[in-house]
Design a protein around this motif. Sequence first.
Motif, PDB file in Angstrom:
ATOM      1  N   THR A  42      30.389  25.090  28.664  1.00  0.00           N
ATOM      2  CA  THR A  42      31.043  24.323  27.606  1.00  0.00           C
ATOM      3  C   THR A  42      32.526  24.677  27.568  1.00  0.00           C
ATOM      4  O   THR A  42      32.963  25.680  28.155  1.00  0.00           O
ATOM      5  N   PHE A  43      33.272  23.893  26.842  1.00  0.00           N
ATOM      6  CA  PHE A  43      34.701  24.138  26.636  1.00  0.00           C
ATOM      7  C   PHE A  43      34.907  25.531  26.048  1.00  0.00           C
ATOM      8  O   PHE A  43      35.745  26.303  26.513  1.00  0.00           O
ATOM      9  N   GLU A  44      34.110  25.869  25.044  1.00  0.00           N
ATOM     10  CA  GLU A  44      34.230  27.161  24.379  1.00  0.00           C
ATOM     11  C   GLU A  44      33.895  28.311  25.316  1.00  0.00           C
ATOM     12  O   GLU A  44      34.541  29.360  25.293  1.00  0.00           O
ATOM     13  N   GLN A  45      32.868  28.134  26.160  1.00  0.00           N
ATOM     14  CA  GLN A  45      32.507  29.166  27.125  1.00  0.00           C
ATOM     15  C   GLN A  45      33.631  29.370  28.143  1.00  0.00           C
ATOM     16  O   GLN A  45      33.966  30.502  28.493  1.00  0.00           O
ATOM     17  N   LYS A  46      34.198  28.277  28.608  1.00  0.00           N
ATOM     18  CA  LYS A  46      35.307  28.373  29.561  1.00  0.00           C
ATOM     19  C   LYS A  46      36.498  29.079  28.912  1.00  0.00           C
ATOM     20  O   LYS A  46      37.133  29.931  29.544  1.00  0.00           O
ATOM     21  N   GLN A  47      36.792  28.722  27.679  1.00  0.00           N
ATOM     22  CA  GLN A  47      37.902  29.383  26.983  1.00  0.00           C
ATOM     23  C   GLN A  47      37.652  30.884  26.864  1.00  0.00           C
ATOM     24  O   GLN A  47      38.558  31.682  27.088  1.00  0.00           O
ATOM     25  N   ALA A  48      36.444  31.277  26.498  1.00  0.00           N
ATOM     26  CA  ALA A  48      36.121  32.699  26.333  1.00  0.00           C
ATOM     27  C   ALA A  48      36.289  33.450  27.655  1.00  0.00           C
ATOM     28  O   ALA A  48      36.835  34.563  27.682  1.00  0.00           O
ATOM     29  N   ILE A  49      35.853  32.849  28.740  1.00  0.00           N
ATOM     30  CA  ILE A  49      35.994  33.487  30.053  1.00  0.00           C
ATOM     31  C   ILE A  49      37.473  33.621  30.408  1.00  0.00           C
ATOM     32  O   ILE A  49      37.934  34.698  30.805  1.00  0.00           O
ATOM     33  N   MET A  90      30.635  32.799  37.180  1.00  0.00           N
ATOM     34  CA  MET A  90      31.111  33.612  38.292  1.00  0.00           C
ATOM     35  C   MET A  90      32.226  32.892  39.069  1.00  0.00           C
ATOM     36  O   MET A  90      33.249  33.494  39.407  1.00  0.00           O
ATOM     37  N   GLN A  91      32.047  31.612  39.331  1.00  0.00           N
ATOM     38  CA  GLN A  91      33.060  30.838  40.047  1.00  0.00           C
ATOM     39  C   GLN A  91      34.362  30.770  39.254  1.00  0.00           C
ATOM     40  O   GLN A  91      35.443  30.896  39.821  1.00  0.00           O
ATOM     41  N   LEU A  92      34.241  30.564  37.945  1.00  0.00           N
ATOM     42  CA  LEU A  92      35.429  30.461  37.103  1.00  0.00           C
ATOM     43  C   LEU A  92      36.184  31.789  37.067  1.00  0.00           C
ATOM     44  O   LEU A  92      37.408  31.814  37.221  1.00  0.00           O
ATOM     45  N   ARG A  93      35.472  32.874  36.889  1.00  0.00           N
ATOM     46  CA  ARG A  93      36.123  34.189  36.881  1.00  0.00           C
ATOM     47  C   ARG A  93      36.834  34.458  38.214  1.00  0.00           C
ATOM     48  O   ARG A  93      37.955  34.953  38.246  1.00  0.00           O
ATOM     49  N   GLU A  94      36.189  34.104  39.284  1.00  0.00           N
ATOM     50  CA  GLU A  94      36.743  34.355  40.614  1.00  0.00           C
ATOM     51  C   GLU A  94      38.016  33.538  40.863  1.00  0.00           C
ATOM     52  O   GLU A  94      39.014  34.068  41.345  1.00  0.00           O
ATOM     53  N   ILE A  95      37.988  32.262  40.511  1.00  0.00           N
ATOM     54  CA  ILE A  95      39.154  31.422  40.783  1.00  0.00           C
ATOM     55  C   ILE A  95      40.327  31.788  39.872  1.00  0.00           C
ATOM     56  O   ILE A  95      41.480  31.774  40.306  1.00  0.00           O
ATOM     57  N   VAL A  96      40.066  32.133  38.619  1.00  0.00           N
ATOM     58  CA  VAL A  96      41.151  32.545  37.724  1.00  0.00           C
ATOM     59  C   VAL A  96      41.755  33.856  38.221  1.00  0.00           C
ATOM     60  O   VAL A  96      42.980  34.013  38.257  1.00  0.00           O
ATOM     61  N   GLU A  97      40.919  34.780  38.645  1.00  0.00           N
ATOM     62  CA  GLU A  97      41.420  36.044  39.198  1.00  0.00           C
ATOM     63  C   GLU A  97      42.261  35.782  40.451  1.00  0.00           C
ATOM     64  O   GLU A  97      43.330  36.375  40.626  1.00  0.00           O
ATOM     65  N   ASP A  98      41.808  34.897  41.324  1.00  0.00           N
ATOM     66  CA  ASP A  98      42.568  34.558  42.533  1.00  0.00           C
ATOM     67  C   ASP A  98      43.916  33.935  42.175  1.00  0.00           C
ATOM     68  O   ASP A  98      44.931  34.233  42.808  1.00  0.00           O
ATOM     69  N   ALA A  99      43.936  33.079  41.166  1.00  0.00           N
ATOM     70  CA  ALA A  99      45.183  32.428  40.745  1.00  0.00           C
ATOM     71  C   ALA A  99      46.181  33.442  40.198  1.00  0.00           C
ATOM     72  O   ALA A  99      47.371  33.394  40.526  1.00  0.00           O
ATOM     73  N   TYR A 147      32.186  24.330  37.443  1.00  0.00           N
ATOM     74  CA  TYR A 147      32.138  25.739  37.820  1.00  0.00           C
ATOM     75  C   TYR A 147      31.227  26.525  36.874  1.00  0.00           C
ATOM     76  O   TYR A 147      31.204  26.276  35.674  1.00  0.00           O
ATOM     77  N   ASP A 148      30.504  27.494  37.451  1.00  0.00           N
ATOM     78  CA  ASP A 148      29.724  28.405  36.609  1.00  0.00           C
ATOM     79  C   ASP A 148      30.609  29.611  36.266  1.00  0.00           C
ATOM     80  O   ASP A 148      31.766  29.690  36.696  1.00  0.00           O
TER      81      ASP A 148
END
Length: 154
Positions: A3-10, A79-88, A76-77
Amino acid sequence: MLTFEQKQAIIESFPGLTKKEISLNRVNYHFENSLYEKTIVVEKLHPNGNGFVFVGDLLRYEKEANDKGLVNIRDYDEMQLREIVEDAITYLSEEVVVEEPTVEDWRNREGDKLDLVCEQRSWNVYHGENLEETFGTYDAAKAYLLEEGFRKKN
């Protein structure tokens, strides 16, 4: 799909990112310690789950990234979201040392000349010594030059 909220929290779990609200209930997340002019890591995150992460020209994402170096994270799930934000964040915080800049000569039918120069992580288009445009990827710069009627000469 998160969800939007889950993505924001991550995204907000990463130190150094600053949330900035933009139009249509969307938000951007900036990395203020970026070594480059580009500071937006997460762009246009929308309540419908759509959003983009800037990865520039990281080879790992070349099939997913658009010509502006953005990857859509809608499906993105966690794990994928955490990984791509960290890479960025890593991408924007590592200094690139280029011993000699790459320079390409581009000309149009009238004989006008533009130089495409790779400097750090940007592709810059110069008319003489004047900076005309800056792009995050070579493909975006090339598309711009071709669209403007220029062809590579060297």
